[in-house]
Enzyme design. Structure first.
Site, PDB file in Angstrom:
ATOM      1  N   ASP A  66      51.431  63.747  21.361  1.00  0.00           N
ATOM      2  CA  ASP A  66      51.368  64.990  22.126  1.00  0.00           C
ATOM      3  C   ASP A  66      51.867  66.150  21.269  1.00  0.00           C
ATOM      4  O   ASP A  66      52.925  66.058  20.647  1.00  0.00           O
ATOM      5  CB  ASP A  66      52.220  64.843  23.393  1.00  0.00           C
ATOM      6  CG  ASP A  66      51.814  65.832  24.466  1.00  0.00           C
ATOM      7  OD1 ASP A  66      50.756  66.464  24.328  1.00  0.00           O
ATOM      8  OD2 ASP A  66      52.562  65.972  25.448  1.00  0.00           O
ATOM      9  N   HIS A 113      53.708  79.430  25.157  1.00  0.00           N
ATOM     10  CA  HIS A 113      54.602  78.421  25.715  1.00  0.00           C
ATOM     11  C   HIS A 113      55.946  78.444  24.984  1.00  0.00           C
ATOM     12  O   HIS A 113      57.015  78.405  25.617  1.00  0.00           O
ATOM     13  CB  HIS A 113      53.945  77.045  25.600  1.00  0.00           C
ATOM     14  CG  HIS A 113      54.789  75.906  26.066  1.00  0.00           C
ATOM     15  ND1 HIS A 113      55.294  75.816  27.345  1.00  0.00           N
ATOM     16  CD2 HIS A 113      55.222  74.783  25.415  1.00  0.00           C
ATOM     17  CE1 HIS A 113      55.991  74.702  27.478  1.00  0.00           C
ATOM     18  NE2 HIS A 113      55.963  74.054  26.319  1.00  0.00           N
ATOM     19  N   GLU A 159      52.985  69.689  33.090  1.00  0.00           N
ATOM     20  CA  GLU A 159      52.535  70.494  31.950  1.00  0.00           C
ATOM     21  C   GLU A 159      51.013  70.508  31.928  1.00  0.00           C
ATOM     22  O   GLU A 159      50.374  69.450  31.936  1.00  0.00           O
ATOM     23  CB  GLU A 159      53.078  69.951  30.622  1.00  0.00           C
ATOM     24  CG  GLU A 159      54.555  70.248  30.438  1.00  0.00           C
ATOM     25  CD  GLU A 159      55.050  69.981  29.019  1.00  0.00           C
ATOM     26  OE1 GLU A 159      56.154  70.441  28.692  1.00  0.00           O
ATOM     27  OE2 GLU A 159      54.337  69.320  28.259  1.00  0.00           O
ATOM     28  N   GLU A 171      47.824  70.539  30.240  1.00  0.00           N
ATOM     29  CA  GLU A 171      47.305  70.209  28.916  1.00  0.00           C
ATOM     30  C   GLU A 171      45.866  69.709  29.027  1.00  0.00           C
ATOM     31  O   GLU A 171      45.357  69.449  30.115  1.00  0.00           O
ATOM     32  CB  GLU A 171      48.147  69.114  28.249  1.00  0.00           C
ATOM     33  CG  GLU A 171      49.610  69.453  28.054  1.00  0.00           C
ATOM     34  CD  GLU A 171      50.329  68.457  27.158  1.00  0.00           C
ATOM     35  OE1 GLU A 171      49.645  67.807  26.319  1.00  0.00           O
ATOM     36  OE2 GLU A 171      51.559  68.315  27.297  1.00  0.00           O
ATOM     37  N   ASP A 188      51.221  66.239  31.350  1.00  0.00           N
ATOM     38  CA  ASP A 188      52.371  65.601  30.714  1.00  0.00           C
ATOM     39  C   ASP A 188      53.590  65.827  31.609  1.00  0.00           C
ATOM     40  O   ASP A 188      54.365  66.758  31.405  1.00  0.00           O
ATOM     41  CB  ASP A 188      52.575  66.204  29.325  1.00  0.00           C
ATOM     42  CG  ASP A 188      53.757  65.601  28.591  1.00  0.00           C
ATOM     43  OD1 ASP A 188      54.080  64.432  28.855  1.00  0.00           O
ATOM     44  OD2 ASP A 188      54.350  66.305  27.745  1.00  0.00           O
ATOM     45  N   ARG A 215      62.907  67.823  33.130  1.00  0.00           N
ATOM     46  CA  ARG A 215      63.526  68.804  32.237  1.00  0.00           C
ATOM     47  C   ARG A 215      65.030  68.578  32.060  1.00  0.00           C
ATOM     48  O   ARG A 215      65.561  68.830  30.965  1.00  0.00           O
ATOM     49  CB  ARG A 215      63.279  70.218  32.768  1.00  0.00           C
ATOM     50  CG  ARG A 215      61.808  70.607  32.835  1.00  0.00           C
ATOM     51  CD  ARG A 215      61.124  70.500  31.491  1.00  0.00           C
ATOM     52  NE  ARG A 215      59.743  71.006  31.561  1.00  0.00           N
ATOM     53  CZ  ARG A 215      58.856  70.879  30.600  1.00  0.00           C
ATOM     54  NH1 ARG A 215      59.195  70.262  29.468  1.00  0.00           N
ATOM     55  NH2 ARG A 215      57.639  71.344  30.745  1.00  0.00           N
ATOM     56  N   GLN A 271      65.282  65.793  29.696  1.00  0.00           N
ATOM     57  CA  GLN A 271      64.806  66.234  28.384  1.00  0.00           C
ATOM     58  C   GLN A 271      65.885  67.013  27.632  1.00  0.00           C
ATOM     59  O   GLN A 271      66.063  66.838  26.423  1.00  0.00           O
ATOM     60  CB  GLN A 271      63.552  67.094  28.550  1.00  0.00           C
ATOM     61  CG  GLN A 271      62.921  67.517  27.227  1.00  0.00           C
ATOM     62  CD  GLN A 271      61.671  68.375  27.430  1.00  0.00           C
ATOM     63  OE1 GLN A 271      61.217  68.587  28.553  1.00  0.00           O
ATOM     64  NE2 GLN A 271      61.109  68.871  26.334  1.00  0.00           N
ATOM     65  N   LYS A 287      59.690  62.224  29.011  1.00  0.00           N
ATOM     66  CA  LYS A 287      58.246  62.431  28.899  1.00  0.00           C
ATOM     67  C   LYS A 287      57.458  61.140  29.102  1.00  0.00           C
ATOM     68  O   LYS A 287      56.249  61.196  29.361  1.00  0.00           O
ATOM     69  CB  LYS A 287      57.912  62.976  27.507  1.00  0.00           C
ATOM     70  CG  LYS A 287      58.473  64.351  27.217  1.00  0.00           C
ATOM     71  CD  LYS A 287      57.603  65.419  27.819  1.00  0.00           C
ATOM     72  CE  LYS A 287      57.967  66.795  27.298  1.00  0.00           C
ATOM     73  NZ  LYS A 287      57.031  67.835  27.761  1.00  0.00           N
ATOM     74  N   THR A 320      51.958  60.055  32.437  1.00  0.00           N
ATOM     75  CA  THR A 320      51.028  61.067  31.948  1.00  0.00           C
ATOM     76  C   THR A 320      49.711  60.860  32.683  1.00  0.00           C
ATOM     77  O   THR A 320      49.117  59.792  32.587  1.00  0.00           O
ATOM     78  CB  THR A 320      50.791  60.939  30.433  1.00  0.00           C
ATOM     79  OG1 THR A 320      52.037  61.071  29.743  1.00  0.00           O
ATOM     80  CG2 THR A 320      49.822  62.007  29.935  1.00  0.00           C
ATOM     81  N   GLU A 340      58.759  77.193  32.108  1.00  0.00           N
ATOM     82  CA  GLU A 340      58.462  78.559  31.672  1.00  0.00           C
ATOM     83  C   GLU A 340      58.778  79.555  32.778  1.00  0.00           C
ATOM     84  O   GLU A 340      59.275  80.662  32.516  1.00  0.00           O
ATOM     85  CB  GLU A 340      56.996  78.684  31.275  1.00  0.00           C
ATOM     86  CG  GLU A 340      56.607  77.941  30.016  1.00  0.00           C
ATOM     87  CD  GLU A 340      55.153  78.181  29.654  1.00  0.00           C
ATOM     88  OE1 GLU A 340      54.735  79.351  29.591  1.00  0.00           O
ATOM     89  OE2 GLU A 340      54.422  77.202  29.442  1.00  0.00           O
TER      90      GLU A 340
END
Length: 412
Positions: free
Chosen positions: A112, A119, A184, A186, A218, A222, A225, A238, A242, A357
């Site tokens: 990934d 971003h 996320e 993607e 994804d 957080r 993470q 993560k 997915t 974000e």
């Protein structure tokens, strides 16, 4: 942006995406092509002498027949011609509402990327440096992820449990369910023609090594993470899930939507990452949409476009193969979160690719939360839907990717 009627016209003759299906009466997974509201069972289609002989097992045809671009184009042109001229027997057609979709490829690897400038700008500060480090502009950033937790659409994902800080960075660690669960936006693409171990791939050949694209979510915890990225990088935060869409839109269908990248690369990339084609065909114009379903109500959370990426998919694949690690048919590459700089009529950021974000930029995206988890992040039973499509010259939908859909369940 209002979501187009993708359910009415996503799988056009120009599209013909590939997938793997089964039905209640025929439970063995087999390869198929989607057209309109039907799937063409390629196992049955080939036995009528329309294609080369092959077994009907999961991924066999994709792995063996479609490993080269010439085979892909030949098979695609044959199916298109037979569909246009009514030569596909009715016995080969299955209504999409009657199929069970499986993962479209047997994956051997999943990596990934982290290649959206917007971003990075939106996320700067907590999990990243205050400003974007210079090496980000020198080569695409990427990490290896998990094949075992890549899931077809739709699929439930249990809220993960793991270690996080109890009260901010470097505070006492605690174990428990994620309080800051995120998505996320993607896309993903699959490798078709392999790159042997010890060899590299020139960027001019990148298109010939890409089977096609899917939507990709994804999922990210957080708070977990943040703990993992001091000092190494994301792992469990993560790797718990997915989601991808079920039908792979082939590279041949996407080539007409080639376009210039949205952002000029400064400094210029190294020679091996410099696109050798025309300056206006190094990226792909694919419109993207994020939707939330909460308590039965659907709302749009944001939009974006694949062409916004600072490092393009062609550069990503070239960089991945540059070490001589080898690439295998079925390898999945995630583009990384795709964010933009667009704003809505209220002047608010409208192209955020994830909720982190929104937190960092103080942008309200989600409806009011229940208070059980961190405000601004996903609740249990929330469902995220990602959509993508290409438009014709008049703004109509020329082809779509179908939904990438996943729902969050309470922690186990």
């Amino acid at each position: 942006m209002v979501s187009p009627a993708l359910d009415e016209l996503p799988y056009t003759l120009q599209n013909l995406p590939y997938g793997v299906i089964s039905t209640s009466s025929e439970t063995k997974p087999r390869c198929a092509v989607a057209i309109g509201q039907h799937a063409v069972d390629l196992a049955k289609y080939s036995k009528n002498g329309n294609l080369f002989d092959f077994e009907s097992g999961h991924n066999f045809m994709f792995q063996q027949m479609f490993s080269g671009a010439r085979s892909l184009r030949a098979v695609r042109e044959k199916i298109q011609d037979d569909l246009e001229n009514g030569k596909v027997p009715a016995s080969c057609l299955v209504e999409l509402k009657d199929v069970t979709n499986h993962l479209p490829m047997k994956m051997t690897g999943f990596s990934d990327f982290y290649t959206s400038l917007e971003h990075c700008q939106n996320c700067s500060g907590e999990m990243t440096s205050a400003s974007i480090v210079s090496n980000w502009f020198a080569a695409p950033s990427v990490y290896n992820s998990r094949v075992s937790s890549v899931l077809p659409t739709p699929h439930d994902i249990a809220r993960p449990k793991n270690v996080s800080f109890s009260a901010g960075i470097d505070s006492q660690p605690k174990y428990g369910p994620s309080r800051k669960l995120d998505f996320e936006l993607e896309m993903g693409f699959f490798v078709s023609q392999p790159v042997p171990y010890g060899e590299t791939m020139p960027i001019r050949d990148a298109r010939e090594h890409i089977f096609g694209f899917v939507m990709l979510n994804d999922w990210s915890a957080r708070d977990h993470q943040l703990f993992e990225m001091r000092p190494l990088g994301p792992f469990h935060s993560k790797g718990f899930g997915t989601s991808i869409s079920n039908w792979v839109v082939p590279m041949e269908a996407l080539e007409p939507y080639s376009c210039p990248p949205n952002t000029k690369q400064d400094p210029p990339p190294f020679e091996h990452l410099s696109w050798p084609g025309a300056k206006d065909d190094g990226a792909l114009d694919i419109k993207l949409l994020i939707k939330l379903v909460r308590d039965g109500k659907e709302s749009v959370l944001g939009t974006s476009n694949l062409k916004y990426l600072y490092w393009t998919p062609y550069q990503q694949l070239t960089h991945h193969a540059a070490s001589g690690c080898g690439m295998q048919t079925g390898d999945l590459i995630g583009t990384g979160t795709i964010s933009g700089s667009g704003k809505n009529e209220k002047g608010e950021k409208a192209e955020l690719g994830c909720l982190y974000e929104a937190e960092r930029t103080k942008t309200k995206v989600l409806p009011e939360s229940s208070g059980k988890y961190e405000d601004g992040y996903l609740e249990d039973r929330d469902e995220i839907i990602l959509e993508g499509w290409c438009e014709d010259g008049k703004g109509g939908v020329a082809l779509g990717f179908g939904e990438c859909r996943g729902r969050i369940l309470p922690p186990r």
